[in-house]
Design an enzyme around this catalytic site. Sequence first.
Site, PDB file in Angstrom:
ATOM      1  N   LYS A   1       0.894  -1.176   0.000  1.00 23.07           N
ATOM      2  CA  LYS A   1       0.000   0.000   0.000  1.00 23.07           C
ATOM      3  C   LYS A   1       0.920   1.211   0.000  1.00 23.07           C
ATOM      4  CE  LYS A   1      -1.929   2.943   2.041  1.00 23.07           C
ATOM      5  NZ  LYS A   1      -1.653   4.359   1.683  1.00 23.07           N
TER       6      LYS A   1
ATOM      7  N   GLU B   1       9.483   1.347  10.996  1.00 25.83           N
ATOM      8  CA  GLU B   1      10.525   2.374  10.815  1.00 25.83           C
ATOM      9  C   GLU B   1       9.806   3.715  10.843  1.00 25.83           C
ATOM     10  OE1 GLU B   1      12.535   1.182   7.199  1.00 25.83           O
ATOM     11  OE2 GLU B   1      13.613  -0.397   8.252  1.00 25.83           O
TER      12      GLU B   1
ATOM     13  N   CYS C   1      13.655  10.940   6.870  1.00 26.77           N
ATOM     14  CA  CYS C   1      13.494  10.549   8.274  1.00 26.77           C
ATOM     15  C   CYS C   1      14.801  10.694   9.050  1.00 26.77           C
ATOM     16  CB  CYS C   1      13.000   9.121   8.356  1.00 26.77           C
ATOM     17  SG  CYS C   1      14.058   7.982   7.451  1.00 26.77           S
TER      18      CYS C   1
END
Length: 486
Positions: A178, A254, A288
């Site tokens: 997804k 994560e 990130c």
Amino acid sequence: MNEFKHFINGEYVASRSSKTFENRCPVDNSLIGRVHEAGRDEVDAAVRAARAALTGPWGRLTQAQRIALLNKVAERINARFDEFLEAECRDTGKPHKIASYIDIPRGAANFTAFSETLANHSTEGFRLDTPDGKGALNIGHRTPKGVIAVISPWNLPLLLMTWKVGPALACGNTVVVKPSEETPATTTLLGEVMNECGVPPGVFNVVHGFGPDSAGEFLTRHPLVDAITFTGETRTGEAIMKAASVGLRNISLECGGKNPGIVFADCDIEKAVEGTMRSAFVNCGQVCLGTERVYVERSIFDRFLARMKEEVAKLKLGRPEDPEANFGPLVSQAHRDKVLSYYRLAEQEGATVEIGGGIPDMGPELNGGAWIEPTIWTGLADDARVIREEIFGPCCHLRPFDSEEEVVALANDTHYGLAAAIWTENSSRAVRVAEQMEAGIVWVNSWFLRDLRTAFGGAKQSGIGREGGVHGLEFYTELKNICIKL
Ligand code: NAD
């Protein structure tokens, strides 16, 4: 106009409900196309196709055959490099200059790196003494975990999705992906590549949609999914963890970060400026691992700040295809609203805006895009929300420090624990400080220098588990012990 359909059992399919949503380009807000939104039926079809494929031709391939097939996938991505590049940059607005050396090559490399790890991985074996003196042999045997749900974010769409799909398939699993609703294109295109390479139907499936009450939630709650691997915000990770608790499915998370950079006076200042610039501003700050808190030893603080401002002023904003551009827009208008709310909050919390702080004038053709100015602040208190919350934009705060002990405490004063960067030419100090960082990844005199064989993941609220190299095998396989009495 493009139409992004689901990819289920080797075929592109529309949603039965005909429900679609818009995909817009953040460069100028133009419409890229419409994306089909999966309902429970499409998600169920994708999961069942993935389940069936486990025992089909895919399940009968030898490891060597699987690896050969995945090497072919990597080759095919590289052969269609320009299409992937174009699709990725249209969805995200990022400069070709950056995506052509990070996103697309790494997207392909993720299929070969893990194959090599797997091919060279030995199994554990223990000889056990038994009372009859004949003994027993224990052999660790790995089998695929089954159907893996892959939920991915928008910041490095192809790279972060294949970072999970590569090892999942190398280990013999099947996947339902997804992708983020913001960036459906390259994941959809990968379906074509899978078919071109002869990957059996049902091995790689894609469903589009949103999170809650949409494809993401339907997929993570589906009882035939064996494990869920996720990259995204910590709060979403919590929701996924709840979904995974039903049926005790394994998870790999994560999540977010609020990463510190520590600049000691004994660093090579130009190296530190270059690395900190990248860590704060590459991909418009939407990484990130990016640095949003920079701590600089007081004796070089003014010099470092001045050099950072000079470099920020040189960033070249522009369309993805502009060969000079190294700074694109944020991913969407909604994300720009969020980042801008932090720009306003920083001022309310008493920050000095050293550079940036607003929306640039990009001219009539681009002003509809999600452009934002790269920004540096100073002067915030350590408990300011801007210092504590992940912004995920092109901004950082610089604060002076006086001692090693002080800066270690400041760097660790966060709920997150993804990454840290340390800049010093004193290697003893580098190791000493690195060992004290409460983070999954620490760079010394570098940033985003990735070796795909190493462990990747976060401490504290930045995640659960490690992927990368042999660590991925722990998540993507079931380790069975076979005990043979001799
Ligand atoms: P997000 O959490 O909003 O969305 C990520 C994905 O989860 C999307 O596909 C979304 O549709 C889906 N989702 C949302 N709610 C869901 C739910 N309830 N159930 C199932 N799926 C759901 O994150 P984002 O805004 O796309 O990405 C930015 C975030 O990702 C930042 O926090 C960033 O730090 C983090 N990130 C972490 C890493 C890492 O390796 N640690 C890498 C990249 C990005």
